[in-house]
Scaffold this motif. Sequence first.
Motif: not given
Length: 159
Positions: A127-146, A148-154
């Motif tokens: 199951k998905l734990c984190t989804k991080i978007t990078y642009v040229k080496g820099k993280a721009t968004t970080n989405i974390t899930f529990t 159980d698949g529930e959204l924990y933090k953005t």
Amino acid sequence: MTQTEHKNTMITQKTICNKENGQVIEFQEYTNGKLTVLEKYHPNGNLRYYKTPTEESYFNQKGEAHGPHIEYNEDGNIIRKESYIKGTRHGIQFTYYQRFKSVIHSIDNYYYGAKDGIQLGLYPSGKLCTKITYVKGKATTNITFTPDGELYKTEIDWE
């Protein structure tokens, strides 16, 4: 170092051993001066890294990695699959959990050495734990899930 010649092809082999116990820690083979085989070993003697040429994977004349590479842990399980261009990480990289055989831990995308695009971190369950978007080496968004698949933090970086 040993050298042999077969039908106008010079093959040179070099073995590097531990000075204390004589155990092989690295083996290199060159064909006509080009590195064509590279093996590295863990202290317990198991293969850590193995690389041979294919049409799309080799070492350039400077000995830089080029093409797909696979790395193993001391138990012989794959821990990383990645690609290089002229010694620089480029393309998709898969990292595997060390304790769980063949279970993907993360999927990263590199663009000439810098993380670029979406990185996925996975729980051992897949199951998905984190989804991080990078642009040229820099993280721009970080989405974390529990687990159980529930959204924990953005988190969003506005800079």
